[in-house]
Scaffold this motif. Sequence first.
Motif, short mmCIF file in Angstrom:
data_model
loop_
_atom_site.label_atom_id
_atom_site.label_comp_id
_atom_site.label_asym_id
_atom_site.label_seq_id
_atom_site.Cartn_x
_atom_site.Cartn_y
_atom_site.Cartn_z
N PRO A 66 -2.64 99.91 8.01
CA PRO A 66 -1.96 98.92 9.07
C PRO A 66 -2.20 97.39 9.07
O PRO A 66 -1.41 96.72 8.86
CB PRO A 66 -1.61 99.97 10.51
CG PRO A 66 -2.07 101.29 9.89
CD PRO A 66 -2.63 100.87 8.28
N ALA A 70 0.00 94.26 7.87
CA ALA A 70 0.46 93.09 9.02
C ALA A 70 0.13 92.17 8.44
O ALA A 70 0.74 91.64 7.95
CB ALA A 70 -0.57 93.45 10.74
N HIS A 114 5.60 101.62 8.18
CA HIS A 114 4.41 100.96 9.15
C HIS A 114 5.53 100.39 10.53
O HIS A 114 6.09 99.25 10.20
CB HIS A 114 3.75 99.72 8.84
CG HIS A 114 2.61 99.58 7.51
ND1 HIS A 114 1.15 101.05 7.73
CD2 HIS A 114 2.90 99.79 6.60
CE1 HIS A 114 0.59 101.12 7.32
NE2 HIS A 114 1.56 100.88 6.10
N PRO A 115 6.08 101.87 10.95
CA PRO A 115 6.74 101.21 11.66
C PRO A 115 7.41 99.93 12.73
O PRO A 115 7.99 99.37 13.22
CB PRO A 115 7.16 102.33 12.65
CG PRO A 115 6.69 103.37 11.75
CD PRO A 115 5.93 102.87 11.11
N PRO A 116 5.51 99.53 13.09
CA PRO A 116 5.66 98.57 13.98
C PRO A 116 5.96 96.77 13.47
O PRO A 116 6.59 96.46 14.14
CB PRO A 116 4.34 99.01 14.41
CG PRO A 116 3.62 99.86 14.54
CD PRO A 116 4.41 100.35 13.43
N LEU A 117 6.17 97.76 12.14
CA LEU A 117 6.29 96.16 11.11
C LEU A 117 7.71 96.36 10.35
O LEU A 117 8.26 95.35 9.70
CB LEU A 117 5.31 96.58 9.58
CG LEU A 117 4.14 95.90 10.05
CD1 LEU A 117 3.03 96.52 9.67
CD2 LEU A 117 3.93 94.48 11.14
N LYS A 118 8.99 97.31 10.92
CA LYS A 118 9.54 97.26 9.88
C LYS A 118 10.78 96.35 10.49
O LYS A 118 12.15 95.80 9.31
CB LYS A 118 10.24 98.74 10.32
CG LYS A 118 11.77 98.79 9.87
CD LYS A 118 12.17 100.34 10.53
CE LYS A 118 13.60 100.66 9.78
NZ LYS A 118 14.36 100.83 8.75
N GLU A 119 10.98 95.74 11.82
CA GLU A 119 11.44 94.57 11.87
C GLU A 119 10.64 93.48 11.39
O GLU A 119 12.43 92.39 10.71
CB GLU A 119 11.38 94.08 13.71
CG GLU A 119 12.35 93.72 14.09
CD GLU A 119 12.86 92.89 15.66
OE1 GLU A 119 12.06 92.05 16.15
OE2 GLU A 119 12.45 94.03 15.82
#
Length: 135
Positions: A66, A70, A114-119
């Motif tokens: 992760p 990022a 990596h769902p937090p980075l999807k946006e």
Amino acid sequence: RLRQLQGGLALQKRLVDCVISLLARGVVAPVMEALGEVASSSAADFSLARHVALRLLAVVAPPYAPPFAASLLALLRQPRLKEAFGASFGEASQAAARQRQPLVETVRHIGAEHPPLKEGAAAWLFEMGVADTSE
């Protein structure tokens, strides 16, 4: 710093290659910071910015940790790098699309894994004029 080096573009590219080789030996944070500086520098030639991204993607492979995912996405989102790959000019040629393909595949992977980075990944794809097929 890499961007402050005097000399030809060929020398700068060779030094980028040397720095990237450190990544393969576990020196991650300083390498990503140095590559980010090169990729974001307005003084960097577009071919040097493209070289940074393509050589980096040639030595890394999923799954990405992760923190590395990022930092990789942050590097690829640098405006200068996007310009170097033709995004700011709406370049839709087959050659430009083919050259961007490794970046597109990497960003799609980051967004999917990596769902937090999807946006952020979706924003990059939109900015590059690429359809987001992850849904």
